[in-house]
Design an enzyme around this catalytic site. Structure first.
Site, PDB file in Angstrom:
ATOM      1  N   SER A   1       0.866  -1.174   0.000  1.00  0.00           N
ATOM      2  CA  SER A   1       0.000   0.000   0.000  1.00  0.00           C
ATOM      3  C   SER A   1       0.900   1.219   0.000  1.00  0.00           C
ATOM      4  CB  SER A   1      -0.871   0.009   1.255  1.00  0.00           C
ATOM      5  OG  SER A   1      -0.050   0.240   2.379  1.00  0.00           O
ATOM      6  N   LYS A   2       0.306   2.368  -0.080  1.00  0.00           N
ATOM      7  CA  LYS A   2       1.079   3.605  -0.072  1.00  0.00           C
ATOM      8  C   LYS A   2       1.979   3.678   1.156  1.00  0.00           C
ATOM      9  CE  LYS A   2       0.569   7.776  -2.263  1.00  0.00           C
ATOM     10  NZ  LYS A   2       0.807   7.202  -3.537  1.00  0.00           N
ATOM     11  N   ARG A   3       1.514   3.044   2.244  1.00  0.00           N
ATOM     12  CA  ARG A   3       2.221   3.128   3.500  1.00  0.00           C
ATOM     13  C   ARG A   3       3.579   2.409   3.465  1.00  0.00           C
ATOM     14  NH1 ARG A   3       2.471   0.034   7.164  1.00  0.00           N
ATOM     15  NH2 ARG A   3       0.966  -1.365   6.251  1.00  0.00           N
ATOM     16  N   ASN A   4       3.642   1.242   2.798  1.00  0.00           N
ATOM     17  CA  ASN A   4       4.892   0.478   2.871  1.00  0.00           C
ATOM     18  C   ASN A   4       5.627   0.375   1.527  1.00  0.00           C
ATOM     19  OD1 ASN A   4       3.283  -1.310   1.543  1.00  0.00           O
ATOM     20  ND2 ASN A   4       3.192  -2.825   3.144  1.00  0.00           N
TER      21      ASN A   4
END
Ligand code: GLU
Length: 489
Positions: A262-265
């Site tokens: 995801s954008k997070r990782n």
């Protein structure tokens, strides 16, 4: 019931995104495998836009999806812009088709009108949670009497169309996972058409796969659980089990931390990679390795090899891990493999976009001379503008973070000596520059090359990171190089 798809028919594979933003790594891995499978088998690659939710799937995202696929070189045989026998390929242009099938299902009693309000459905879910039973529609409206229907209509309720799920189970053979079974106790009656008349994904996707004669559905694992509902729609459409498409559910793409990418990782948007200077062939090469392998531990594949080697049997069922470092390494390899002309073509937009050059003939000529000295050294095209900036800046200044590195007495001596030895050079080229500086700074002054050349590098290029020093000075020219050294002094 059990199904087993055979593949004696010409292969037709589709990529069917619902672009609610830029296409991401997972979408493109699916698109790539769809494309590779179609090309490997000599079949058709169909590109279909699933845009029944026009609030979230905008024209802009559709245009971007088309652009991204083109940029990656994943050309389609049927779909937007190219058309085809089974179009239109935008679901928003096929609404009457879905409405007709939904009506047919109602007429056949495979589906029924459901008048339950969202509050009533929520109350059912609440009760199911409390009783610890599997959540799902309880069949309340399955067999309403005409009086009950009349009463609901008198209340002004607008019904949804719901598919009747028979008792039993659905088993199908996934080409990657083998036999997969779903007990219908966990597949409740599902909505096909909303109260406002708009179709749901399950209806549209199944109708289109049948009508577009799709033979193979290769898609993300997140859609595995929707398969028994799609098979139910095929049955209601009267499709014989041997004519159902074969399914292959591709493993999830995980981030480095083993959570879903995801954008997070990790960066997920393909547009981001494009802007950051990744080559389409590197992205395709790397994504090909996410869940598939060409064998023999190989990590480099060309698009041509991919189409030759790609088989669904080689796709693993375990999740694939996205590794930015590996992508970067492959990108560097692909950059090194470019011809000088190709490298120039790819580099130019990055230089003009960063406003390093405006595109004059003299600038272009200098860019062409400079590119070969950095081609070996970069991993992404976005490294080019900062590396070549020193050749084109109008008002030269040393970077703020490099300046302290030449502010000491030793650097002053190095620069003064360099200036003295380089001024009388009559033949200005990288080897004469190197000879002059080596004999003065290394041999006579006894300095370590890193210290000696480091100071000159900063003075001349403005940064401690630059292309090879002597080549850089040759390209910059004698008078500019000397002027910068004396300015630093
Ligand atoms: N449109 C669906 C999505 O983007 C995929 C449809 C499918 O491949 O079955 O998630």
């Amino acid at each position: 019931m059990s199904t087993n798809a055979t593949s004696s028919k010409p292969v037709r594979v589709r990529f069917a995104p619902s672009p609610t933003g830029d296409l991401h790594v997972g979408n493109i891995r699916t698109a790539l495998f769809d494309w590779a499978y179609a090309r490997h088998t000599g079949g058709a690659f169909i590109f279909r836009i699933e845009d029944t939710d026009r609030e979230r799937v905008t024209d802009e995202y559709i245009a971007a999806a088309i652009d991204t696929l083109r940029w990656l070189g994943l050309g389609w045989d049927e779909g937007p812009e190219v058309g085809g026998e089974f179009g239109p390929y935008l679901q928003s242009q096929r609404l009457d088709i879905y409405a007709e099938w939904a009506q047919k299902f109602l007429d056949q009693k495979d589906a029924y009108h459901c008048y339950c309000s969202s509050e009533e459905l929520e109350a059912v879910r609440e009760a199911q949670r409390a009783a610890n039973v599997a959540p799902g529609y309880n069949g309340h409206c399955r067999d309403l009497t005409s009086e009950q229907i009349a009463a609901y209509q008198a209340e002004g309720r607008k019904p949804v169309v719901r598919m009747r799920m028979p008792e039993g189970s659905t088993t199908f053979t996934d080409l990657i996972r083998g036999d997969v079974s779903f007990d219908h106790n966990f597949v409740p009656d599902f909505v096909l058409v909303r109260a406002d008349g708009s179709p749901l994904y399950t209806l549209a996707v199944a109708v289109d796969d049948v009508m577009m004669k799709v033979t193979h559905v290769l898609r993300g694992e997140d859609l595995l659980s929707s398969t028994p509902r799609q098979i139910r729609v095929y049955q209601a459409m009267g499709v014989a089990p041997e004519d159902f498409p074969a399914f292959a559910h591709l493993p999830f793409v995980m981030g480095q931390d083993n959570a879903k990418l995801s954008k997070r990782n990790g960066e997920v948007s393909i547009a981001w990679y494009r802007d950051a200077g990744y080559l389409p062939e590197a992205i395709c090469n790397y994504l090909a390795l996410l869940g598939w392998s060409p064998g023999e531990d190989r990590e480099e594949v060309t698009m041509k090899e991919l189409t030759e080697l790609f088989t669904v049997e080689r796709v693993h069922s375990s999740p694939a891990r996205f590794d930015m470092k590996k992508l970067e390494a492959i990108n560097g390899d692909k950059i090194r493999a470019l011809s000088a002309e190709e490298f120039f073509n790819r580099a130019l937009p990055f230089l003009t976009r960063a406003e390093i050059i405006s595109g004059t003939e003299a600038e272009i000529a200098l860019v062409k001379q400079a590119l070969p000295i950095i081609q070996e050294r970069i991993a992404t095209l976005s490294e080019i503008p900062p590396m070549l900036k020193f050749l084109f800046v109008k008002e030269f200044a040393v970077d703020a973070d490099s300046l302290p590195k030449i502010a000491d007495e030793q650097s002053r001596k190095v620069l003064a000596t360099a200036l003295e030895r380089l001024t009388p050079l009559t033949d200005w080229n990288h080897s004469s520059i190197e000879t002059a500086l080596r004999s003065a700074l290394i041999e006579e002054m006894g300095l370590k090359p890193r210290i000696a050349f480091g100071a000159v590098r900063i003075a001349v290029t403005g940064s401690h990171i630059s292309p090879p020093l002597f080549e850089s000075m040759e390209l910059l020219g004698q008078s500019a190089s000397l002027a910068r050294i004396s300015a630093s002094l």
